[in-house]
Scaffold this active site. Structure first.
Site, PDB file in Angstrom:
ATOM      1  N   ASP A  62       0.813  -1.209   0.000  1.00  0.00           N
ATOM      2  CA  ASP A  62       0.000   0.000   0.000  1.00  0.00           C
ATOM      3  C   ASP A  62       0.850   1.263   0.000  1.00  0.00           C
ATOM      4  O   ASP A  62       0.349   2.348  -0.317  1.00  0.00           O
ATOM      5  CB  ASP A  62      -0.923  -0.015   1.221  1.00  0.00           C
ATOM      6  CG  ASP A  62      -1.999   1.052   1.145  1.00  0.00           C
ATOM      7  OD1 ASP A  62      -2.643   1.175   0.082  1.00  0.00           O
ATOM      8  OD2 ASP A  62      -2.192   1.782   2.141  1.00  0.00           O
TER       9      ASP A  62
ATOM     10  N   MET B 245      -8.199   5.536   2.861  1.00  0.00           N
ATOM     11  CA  MET B 245      -8.296   6.734   2.033  1.00  0.00           C
ATOM     12  C   MET B 245      -7.029   7.021   1.235  1.00  0.00           C
ATOM     13  O   MET B 245      -6.996   7.963   0.459  1.00  0.00           O
ATOM     14  CB  MET B 245      -8.602   7.947   2.924  1.00  0.00           C
ATOM     15  CG  MET B 245      -9.956   7.898   3.601  1.00  0.00           C
ATOM     16  SD  MET B 245     -11.327   7.845   2.410  1.00  0.00           S
ATOM     17  CE  MET B 245     -11.114   9.408   1.575  1.00  0.00           C
ATOM     18  N   ARG B 246      -5.980   6.213   1.435  1.00  0.00           N
ATOM     19  CA  ARG B 246      -4.748   6.486   0.701  1.00  0.00           C
ATOM     20  C   ARG B 246      -4.975   6.360  -0.803  1.00  0.00           C
ATOM     21  O   ARG B 246      -4.367   7.098  -1.593  1.00  0.00           O
ATOM     22  CB  ARG B 246      -3.631   5.548   1.157  1.00  0.00           C
ATOM     23  CG  ARG B 246      -2.291   5.873   0.494  1.00  0.00           C
ATOM     24  CD  ARG B 246      -1.145   5.038   1.047  1.00  0.00           C
ATOM     25  NE  ARG B 246      -0.751   5.514   2.359  1.00  0.00           N
ATOM     26  CZ  ARG B 246      -0.826   4.789   3.468  1.00  0.00           C
ATOM     27  NH1 ARG B 246      -1.278   3.556   3.408  1.00  0.00           N
ATOM     28  NH2 ARG B 246      -0.446   5.273   4.616  1.00  0.00           N
ATOM     29  N   ALA B 247      -5.848   5.459  -1.223  1.00  0.00           N
ATOM     30  CA  ALA B 247      -6.114   5.292  -2.650  1.00  0.00           C
ATOM     31  C   ALA B 247      -6.682   6.567  -3.251  1.00  0.00           C
ATOM     32  O   ALA B 247      -6.286   6.984  -4.355  1.00  0.00           O
ATOM     33  CB  ALA B 247      -7.073   4.127  -2.872  1.00  0.00           C
TER      34      ALA B 247
END
Length: 699
Positions: free
Chosen positions: A194, A275-277
């Site tokens: 990720d 929420m990193r995406a």
């Protein structure tokens, strides 16, 4: 060996790979790129090529940590820095070897000088060298767990902390993380996966003309690197100028509410975690607009950004193939067709090279290649991952007590293969480990002496001291203080007094599966359960950082279905396609396992094996098949191989042959039901070795 890098513009095809690297050069905030692909596809060559195109950096004079003169780090170990112009140098690309030590990565403190002289002496590591540059990890999926943990900490905090027995150092460490990997050798931990902003898949072209061009360019480069680089200098300069122009334009790019809603809808539609995406997709779309020379983000930017930022964030378990359904992506974006807050895209798209989409420049040679190959993502392969679990539609099963199909009646008759059966859903299995204390690669299965873990003792240092055992050091130095003329409060410590900590942690093992695929196992319901059990054990091996291998036996012999590897995905794929039928050459399967383990002990003597035999214990074919199987099992037991027998016998009448095999192997025997971690039928499992020692593991 030449130091001239292969020009990025000379790589044939691989548009997605070049685009992902260039977007990170435009906006390091994108977060790096993970390059997945088969061996020999120019992954490393492309990374080294883009490093030469990165803009130069201003750094403080004589600062080992590359502080920015405009905003120096107030806590820099080489500081404080006075206001000065500083030097300008190229952006560094620092390579992290897979086998690097912890001190090489984060830096080393001289504990001996700290104790005896009171001096904080620190030698910076690779994370310091990579600050404000590129940290490149080739074969990143093979990186040891303790190094992965350090990378995760540095990536999350933007700083590196070194703590050694009360002596601490901190320095800034913000870098562009670029990794390459061959999926056949195993997958990445989800946490590190990720951390990569983008991911691309590459594979060698199957078009002869493109492969010819790849070889032609590579041979020309090897013959005269300087002349070859000079031939492509103009294209390299043009690309370098375009990167600089996109960087200058980047702060002016507007990410409107319409684009943000598209990004949020796409990420929600594909059910990515966290929420990193969303953040990475937004940053990538902004970089795409700047790369295309626009100040507004359009729908095509969002689409291209999603294709690069989301595939590796959709995996739910190790057996899910990374990827993105483009039809679903287009369907989500079509919901916003009526919104007109985004301007029309410019004629030049974000994928176009510095010379435009219709130019016959070096970037338009085809979809594939590089000095070692490269190009389009693979469509299919022998190691293809199994379909998602919910898509499987197993055929109707026989009743629970139905007899298994009989084996071939005639000794020389050909075995009738049954069609492969889909595996049942995986479950959490009990833990089995190898007895004793090993010294293998770090993992999560068996006890081992490791650089990390709980302290169990002390010893004299072997090489440079890195893990001081303070109490043992003081105890060794205390009796000699009067003889050394101690007069003050400080302790007089000599080199011979130093002791390093001995620590115990966990190691990964080689889990070798020996799976019975004969006719006695061919009842569809039983084979589905057996495959589900093996799949569950494969998942457990992935989580415990094991290597795995698989042997199957049926018909007239045994075969190595999967040589020992770190790729659990490959094991799941072989299991999915496993046919059944024929006689049961149990002895052949065990002898094949003995040979595989013998070879692996020569290759990696520190990695201890765990043999998992999945069978109902029956043996047919040849004279005295059960006796031959018992002798083969005794051979494994005499070699000290820790084993487990999974008894697959079903039906109202049971012969107990798997239990006999377990006694020959000196191994515990568990049924398919007992294999589940939530089973209450067996609370303690014991793994015995050939010396009769036992290791009892509570459920």
């Amino acid at each position: 060996m030449t130091t001239t890098p292969y020009p990025l513009t000379a790589i044939v095809g691989m548009a997605d790979l070049r685009l992902a690297l260039l977007l990170n050069a435009v906006s390091p905030a994108v977060g790096g790129v993970l390059i997945r692909g088969e061996k020999g596809t120019a992954k490393s060559t492309a990374v080294r090529g883009v490093a030469t195109l990165m803009p130069h950096l201003a750094v403080v004079n004589n600062c080992r940590f590359s502080c920015d003169p405009a905003a120096p780090d107030p806590t820099c170990p080489d500081g404080p820095h006075e206001a000065e112009a500083g030097d300008v140098r190229p952006t560094r690309m620092v390579e992290l070897p897979v086998g690097a030590s912890e001190d090489r990565l984060v830096g080393a403190l001289d504990i001996e000088r700290a104790l005896s002289d009171g001096v904080k002496s620190f030698e910076p590591g690779l994370l310091a060298d990579a600050h404000r540059g590129v940290l490149y990890v080739d074969e990143v999926n093979l990186l040891h767990d303790h190094l992965v943990d350090l990378l995760l900490d540095a990536a999350a905090m933007g700083a590196t902390y070194i703590e050694r027995e009360g002596v601490s150092v901190r320095h800034a460490s913000r870098f562009l993380l670029v990794g390459t990997m061959n999926p056949e050798e195993g997958e990445l931990r989800p946490q590190l996966l990720d951390r990569f902003g983008l991911t691309v898949e590459v594979a060698a072209s199957r078009e002869p003309d493109e492969r010819v061009e790849v070889v032609r360019r590579r041979l020309a480069f090897d013959e005269d690197p300087a002349a070859f680089a000079a031939k492509w200098a103009a294209e390299e300069d043009a690309l370098r100028e375009r990167i600089a122009a996109a960087r200058a334009l980047l702060p002016s790019v507007r990410l409107g509410d319409g684009a943000l809603r598209r990004i949020a809808a796409v990420c929600a539609g594909f059910e990515v975690d966290g929420m990193r995406a969303d953040i990475v997709t937004a940053r990538t779309a902004t970089a795409l607009a700047a790369w295309a020379g626009r100040t507004d983000v359009v729908t095509e930017d969002v689409r291209q950004a999603a294709l690069l930022a989301l595939p590796h964030r959709r995996r739910r378990n190790p057996f899910d193939a990374p990827g993105l359904d483009e039809a679903k992506l287009d369907e989500i974006l079509r919901q916003f067709e009526d919104e007109d807050d985004d301007p029309e895209p410019e004629p030049e798209g974000p994928d176009d090279g510095p010379q435009g989409p219709d130019d016959n420049g070096p970037d338009d040679s085809g979809p594939d290649g590089g000095p070692d190959g490269g190009g389009e993502p693979p469509q299919s392969s022998e190691g293809e991952l199994p379909a998602p679990r919910e898509e499987r539609q197993p055929a109707p099963e026989p009743a629970e007590g139905e007899a298994a199909p009989q084996e071939a009646p005639a000794p020389g008759a050909a075995a009738q293969d049954a069609a492969p059966v889909a595996a049942a859903d995986p479950f959490r299995t009990r833990k089995f480990d190898v007895p004793g204390l090993g010294e293998g690669a770090a993992g999560r299965r068996s006890r081992s002496r490791t650089p990390h873990g709980r302290t169990t003792g002390a010893r004299r240092p072997r090489g440079a001291l890195s893990r001081l055992h303070l109490a043992a050091t003081v105890q060794a130095a205390a009796p000699h203080q009067r003889a050394r003329g101690r007069t003050g409060r400080g302790l007089v410590v000599r080199r011979d007094d130093l002791r390093e900590a001995v620590r115990e942690g966990r190691e990964g093992n080689l889990v070798l599966f020996v799976v019975d695929a004969s006719g006695s196992m061919a009842a569809r319901k039983r084979m589905s359960a057996v495959k589900g059990a093996v799949l569950s054990l494969l998942l457990d091996a992935y989580q415990r950082r094991d290597k795995i291998g698989m042997i199957t036996f049926r018909g007239s012999g045994a075969e190595v279905a999967l040589p020992p590897t770190s790729s659990v995905d490959a094991g799941a794929a072989r299991l999915e396609k496993l046919p059944t039928g024929g006689r049961t050459p149990l002895a052949a399967g065990l002898l094949q396992a003995h040979e595989v383990l013998r070879v692996e002990r020569l290759r990696d003597p520190s990695r201890r094996p765990l043999l998992v035999v999945v069978t109902d214990g029956r043996a047919t074919g040849g004279p005295e098949p059960l006796a031959r199987a018992a002798r083969a099992a005794g051979l494994l037991a005499a070699g000290g191989t820790a084993s487990v027998v999974v008894d697959c016998e079903a039906g109202p009448v049971r012969l107990g042959l798997a239990a006999e095999l377990g006694r020959s192997l000196l191994a515990p025997v568990v049924t398919l039901d007992d294999l589940r971690a939530d089973s209450v039928s067996a609370l303690v499992r014991t793994v015995r070795n050939s010396n009769g020692n036992t290791s009892r593991r509570a459920a």
